[in-house]
Each structure stands twice: as C-alpha cells, then as structure tokens.
Motif scaffolding. Structure first.
Motif, short mmCIF file in Angstrom:
data_model
loop_
_atom_site.label_atom_id
_atom_site.label_comp_id
_atom_site.label_asym_id
_atom_site.label_seq_id
_atom_site.Cartn_x
_atom_site.Cartn_y
_atom_site.Cartn_z
N ASP A 20 21.71 44.39 0.54
CA ASP A 20 21.09 44.15 -0.77
C ASP A 20 21.72 45.03 -1.83
OD1 ASP A 20 19.17 42.13 -1.01
OD2 ASP A 20 17.73 43.26 0.19
N VAL A 22 24.70 46.49 -1.72
CA VAL A 22 26.11 46.15 -1.97
C VAL A 22 26.22 44.93 -2.87
CG1 VAL A 22 28.26 45.36 -0.90
CG2 VAL A 22 26.92 47.16 0.19
N VAL A 23 25.47 43.87 -2.53
CA VAL A 23 25.53 42.65 -3.34
C VAL A 23 24.98 42.92 -4.73
CG1 VAL A 23 24.70 40.27 -3.55
CG2 VAL A 23 25.40 41.13 -1.32
N GLY A 24 23.90 43.69 -4.82
CA GLY A 24 23.32 44.03 -6.12
C GLY A 24 24.31 44.80 -6.98
N GLY A 25 25.16 45.60 -6.35
CA GLY A 25 26.14 46.37 -7.11
C GLY A 25 27.23 45.49 -7.71
N ILE A 26 27.46 44.33 -7.10
CA ILE A 26 28.50 43.43 -7.60
C ILE A 26 27.98 42.61 -8.77
CG2 ILE A 26 29.96 41.44 -7.02
CD1 ILE A 26 29.69 42.46 -4.07
N ARG A 27 26.84 42.03 -8.56
CA ARG A 27 26.30 41.14 -9.60
C ARG A 27 24.88 41.56 -9.87
NH1 ARG A 27 24.55 36.89 -11.50
NH2 ARG A 27 23.21 36.15 -9.85
N VAL A 29 21.63 41.37 -11.14
CA VAL A 29 20.73 40.42 -11.78
C VAL A 29 19.63 41.24 -12.46
CG1 VAL A 29 19.08 38.56 -11.37
CG2 VAL A 29 21.18 38.69 -10.04
N PRO A 30 19.37 41.01 -13.74
CA PRO A 30 18.31 41.77 -14.39
C PRO A 30 17.01 41.61 -13.62
CG PRO A 30 19.50 40.43 -15.97
CD PRO A 30 19.98 40.03 -14.62
N ALA A 32 13.65 40.76 -12.67
CA ALA A 32 12.68 39.85 -13.26
C ALA A 32 11.30 40.48 -13.16
CB ALA A 32 12.70 38.52 -12.51
N PRO A 33 10.54 40.42 -14.24
CA PRO A 33 9.19 40.99 -14.15
C PRO A 33 8.37 40.22 -13.12
CG PRO A 33 9.47 39.69 -16.17
CD PRO A 33 10.81 39.77 -15.51
N ALA A 34 7.70 40.96 -12.27
CA ALA A 34 6.91 40.30 -11.22
C ALA A 34 5.63 39.75 -11.83
CB ALA A 34 6.60 41.30 -10.12
N GLU A 35 5.72 38.50 -12.24
CA GLU A 35 4.53 37.88 -12.83
C GLU A 35 3.74 37.21 -11.72
OE1 GLU A 35 5.65 35.39 -16.10
OE2 GLU A 35 7.11 36.87 -16.78
#
Lengths: 279, 332
Positions: A20, A22-27, A29-30, A32-35
């Motif tokens: 998670d 590693v992938v998060g470091g590449i792209r 994603v802002p 998202a507010p947990a609604e």
C-alpha cells in the motif's frame, strides 16, 4: 507455537501495508473524506423511504387500517417471508414491509420476478423500495449471511392477474424454488396470510390483446386507485425447512404444506371478517 | 524474487505495478508491441525477453476491453507471453489482470456475482478475456509447478479506467448518459487497490480466480452524482443522438446492459485471500474526482478526453530500475 502462528497470520497484513505504501508513493490519490455510505448496497433507498413515510403511514393507519399479528413468529436473524399475492397493482408487499418496519424496526427486502427488473420505471421503483431479483445466490447471501428478512410471493403474476371471482384461492406455488432458497440459506420460512389485497384493486377482466402487444403478463380491467378495504396480516408459525432432507419430494411436500397453511389461515380470517371495508 | 515481466508496463495498472516493483528493487521487463509485428516475431521477442530476464513472475496486464471487446492483438500477445513463460524454468507465478466483464451484464445474475458463476460466453466483450483466461488455465496444466492467479476487478477508476462503465463515466464531460427508467447497482475500485492486489498475487501464493471488488455498492445515479457529473436518462435507441449532443460515446451492447442491470462482484473470496479493496465504491469515486481536480484545477473540466494526466509511468523509475523496452505504439 502460538507466537509462530501469530507471526504467520500477521505476515500478509504487513506485506499489504508495505505494498500500500509503495503504490501510494507512486500515485498519491488525495485522501477522500470518509463520508457515510451512500444508500444501501442492495439498492434500497432509505432516504426515499423516509420521505415517503407520511404517505405510507396514511395508507397503513387511515386507508387500509392495517392490523397485524404473529410478530413473535419472525426470528431475530434471517427468514424468508412467504405470502399470498393479489391485486392488479398489489398493495400487499408495501403493507407487509411497513408493518414489520413499524413493529420490529426491521427492513424487509422483496424478491421479485425478472419482469420488474427488465421494465423501465418499474425497475427504478422496485429497487428503491427494497426489491431484489429472485436469485438463489442473492437469497443465500442476503438471508443466510447477512441475516435479513426477505419477502417472496410464490404465486407471482398468477396471483395478481387472477379474476376477482378467484379471490383467496391460492394459485400454484411454482416448483418450490422458495423452499430451496430457504434450505440453501439455512433460514426458516414464515408463512404470511394477507387479507384485503384481493379487494383493494380487483381484477375485473383482462385485455389479452393489449397484454400481448405490450409483452406484459396481463393487462387488467381494474379500479384506478386502491380501494379503502380493511387489511389484516397474520405472520404464521415458522417452518424450519433447513433441518430436513433436500430432495425434490421433500421440497414438494414443504411447498404444498406452506401453501395449505396460508390457505387455511386465509379461510379462517375470511370466516371471522364481517365486512370487506370495516373488517 | 528478483525479476518480473509485465506485459504492459506503460499504462494503467501495469504501469503502477511495474513502478512499484522497480521501487522495490526488482527488475521489470516489458516489451513494445507494434501492430506491424507478426505473431511469430512477437512470440520470438517474448521468448528472448524471458530467456534474458529469467523472471520469477509474469503479470499479464495489457487486457483492456473496449465496447467491441478485447482486440485480437491483445489475445495473441497474451498467448505469446504464455508460450514463452512455459519455457522459462525460473517462473513461479503468473498473474492475469482480467475483468469482471467476463460475467456479462444480465438480469438473471446475482446482485453480487461470485467467482463460481459461469462467465457469459455470449457477451462480445467477454469472449477475448475468456480466451486469455483459458490460455492461463492451459498454462497451469502445462506448468503445475507455477501458481496461476486470475484477477477479475470490478470497474476501476483512475487515470486509466478499467471497465466499460468506468470508461464511460471518466470519458463523459459534465453529462453522463444513462438508461432512462433504470438505476442499477454498480461498484468501483481504485487503481491503487487493484495494483496492490496484483502485487500480493505476485509475491504470495494465491492460486485461482479472485474478484477484486469492494464489499459495498451504490446506485448508478449516486455514482454519477458523487463524480460531480449530471445524469441524463436516455432511451437506448437514441444514445447515438444524445451522445452527439452531449459529446459522449455511443453505447456498446454491453454498456447498454450495464446501464440497465448493473454488475457488482462478490468480494467474499477476495477478502479470504487478502485481496479485498480497502476503499469503498463512493470513496473510490471521490478519490478519482479529487485527483481530477488536483490535476486540472478545481472546477475545471478534465483533459481533452475527459481523463487526467497519469501521474505514474515508466519514466518515473530510477536509473537502476527495470530492464525495459518501451511500448512504441498503442495496439488497441
């Protein structure tokens, strides 16, 4: 040994967290507010149902003056409610759903025919009201795994399309698909007898040509609105079908047995009724 | 694990996975595909790559389905890669990124489709995918010493959407055409979650077929609203006209069915396998929308084709990263 097991169990989680990251470091994603979740995963629209509550209360309390008993027969977990079905545009499903909601604070899903899911607008209404296509896999998950209540009308359009002269004569309960559904899901069947739907929108005739042209099961000659008849709903003793054998003969016996139970309860309720309008 | 072949490391989930592998100091091999290349030449090129790299795993990531289905070239590429992989003794894992589209979109499907439901062989979009899945199964029989994992993600939102409905929503401007009188249940996953699932399958033994889908679902109208777009209900017969007016693509047969009946995948098996997406459907849409706003400026429309600029790609890898031959042209 337990320590080893714990370490083994925690490995995939650690790897997942690492991946998670590693992938998060590449792209990135802002976040998202947990609604809160939107709607219901089965398609029911709780907000729409809440908005319609005043109208449903009016129909329940004032128009049909619905009386119901036998709530103690509805188990706390999943169950399949099996009811008789009648009326050109049948009011029995919403009345059963509303009575369970009012008395037990539980939602009842409704298993319907594919016709409802294929027809525009009807599909929209059906889904938002808690309708689900009758499918064994869906039923197993909804009833068995999630412990929900679902309502099914084994008579189908044979019940709603029948002439008023046939009222309260239950049609064939198919090939017992609903029994197999309950067996697979491991839940009891609660027979439900509904008095009033037959007279609320009686079928006085059928326009066969129109039905054929519109590809509908029937095109009834009926009243334009539901008539203000007295509704009575009885939840009967549950049938624990999951405990026995599951062969065709047993399924047929259960099917006929449940049909007979509802038929007898209806005849008894009719015998006690003094007036269609006042009960 | 030292090296992995990714059949399309230039785009989409394949690019994300290739970048992640490179960051984890693994060699990543890929191959450019040229339409002019013959099947024999392509097969030879794959064999050369496998011989040179001696990969531990291969990630078949190039299967992108459009309305008319998977291209013949994409099926041939997969078959050539499987043929080369079968002759690679070092290979331990094969991961195929298929799609939930194999189930089709029908009114007799369960609300949440589990993996054991038979794929819809009549749906035009599923035919190519099923051919590739069959090739993967055949590979598993030839090489029983390898672990073959087939991932069937639901509609995936991201810079490169994966799935007809995701593609439709992403590529539409402010207005999204939908089937009038219908509001089916749909699901969305993030490309992040699907990439993580693919990496898990590469690093761990998870044989079999897995749906990759969140546990929840929402109505199509809600999904479009969360995506900050407007739903325009149209009759199927006029989608071409409505598409021209609203600047959206005409619907394929499969998309038309999806608009009426929807399709949600059962995540039970993927939860057991540790693959389950952590992001709920609505949050996947919100995340995609936020990324769009970040890359295009808040309130402005997306790029020329409605898509944002991918923030990942082969160019972002370190100098000591992958062994890579860049994809020269788009064959789809």
């Amino acid at each position: 040994m337990q320590q080893e097991n714990r370490e083994r169990d925690s490995e995939p989680q650690n790897l997942r967290e690492e991946l998670d990251a590693v992938v998060g470091g590449i792209r990135s994603v802002p976040a998202a507010p947990a609604e809160r979740p939107i709607g219901d995963k089965w398609g029911r629209d709780p907000e729409l149902i809440d908005r319609l509550a005043p109208a449903m209360d009016f129909l329940y309390d004032r128009w049909f003056r619905t009386e119901a008993d036998g709530f103690e027969h509805i188990p706390a977990g999943g169950a399949l409610l099996v009811a008789n079905h009648a009326g050109a545009f049948p009011p029995d499903a919403p009345q059963i759903q509303w009575t369970v909601r009012r008395h037990l604070d539980r939602d009842v899903y409704m298993m319907g025919e594919n016709l409802l899911s294929r027809t525009p607008v009807l599909n929209w209404l059906f889904r938002r009201a808690g309708g689900i296509e009758a499918n064994p896999e869906t039923a197993r998950r909804l009833l068995g795994e999630e412990g929900c209540l679902a309502l099914v009308f084994p008579e189908g359009t044979k019940g709603t399309g029948k002439h008023v002269s046939q009222r309260y004569r239950l049609q064939r309960f198919g090939r017992g698909g609903f029994v197999r559904v309950a067996m697979d899901a491991g839940v009891p069947i609660v027979p439900v007898a509904v008095l009033g739907a037959e007279e609320a929108m009686p079928v006085l005739g059928n326009l066969d040509v129109v039905a054929r042209l519109a590809n509908l099961p029937y095109a009834p000659l009926t009243s334009l609105v539901w008539l203000p008849v007295k509704f009575k709903i009885a939840f009967l003793r549950p049938v624990h079908v999951a405990e026995g054998p599951t062969d065709d003969h047993t399924v047929a016996l259960y099917t006929e047995g449940i049909r007979d139970t509802i038929q007898e309860a209806l005849l008894e309720m009719i015998g006690r009724r003094r007036s269609v309008v006042f009960g | 694990m030292k090296s992995v072949v990714v059949t399309d490391a230039a785009r989409g989930i394949g690019a994300l996975v290739a970048d992640a592998l490179a960051r984890m100091s693994l060699a990543v091999g890929s191959l450019s595909q040229r339409p002019s290349e013959s099947h024999t030449q392509e097969a030879a090129a794959w064999l050369d790559l496998f011989t040179e790299l001696e990969p531990d795993a291969v990630f078949v990531s190039h299967l992108r389905v459009r309305g008319s289905g998977l291209s013949r070239a994409a099926v041939q590429t997969a078959e050539a890669a499987f043929a080369a992989a079968a002759r690679c003794p070092s290979l331990e894992k094969v991961v195929v990124l298929s799609s939930g589209q194999v189930y089709g979109a029908r009114d007799d499907l369960p609300t949440f489709v589990p993996e054991h439901i038979a794929p819809d062989r009549d749906a035009p979009t599923s035919a190519g995918l099923l051919e590739v899945e069959a090739a993967a199964s055949a590979f598993a029989r030839v090489r029983p010493d390898t672990v073959v994992t087939i991932l069937r993600p639901t509609e995936v939102l991201g810079p490169y959407p994966h799935g007809l409905l995701a593609d439709h929503i992403v590529s539409s401007g402010s207005f999204v055409t939908a089937s009038a009188g219908f509001d089916p249940q749909v699901q969305f996953a993030t490309d992040h979650d699907v990439a993580v699932a693919a990496l898990l399958a590469i690093f761990e033994d998870r044989p079999g077929v897995y749906n990759i889908a969140p546990a929840d679902a929402l109505r199509l109208s809600s999904a479009i609203r969360v995506a900050a777009k407007f739903r325009v209900g149209v009759n199927r017969a006029v989608t071409r006209v409505a598409g021209a007016v609203l600047r959206t693509e005409p619907w394929s047969g499969e998309l038309s069915s999806l608009m009426r009946f929807g399709r949600c995948l059962d995540a039970t098996r993927s939860v057991e396998g540790g693959f389950a997406p952590l992001t709920a459907s609505a949050d996947a849409i919100r995340g995609w929308r936020a990324a769009q706003e970040d890359s295009n400026g808040v309130g402005e429309p997306a790029g020329p084709d409605g898509r944002g600029t991918p923030t990942s790609g082969v160019g972002s890898r370190g100098a000591d990263g992958p062994l890579e031959t860049e994809r020269a042209t788009d064959d789809e």
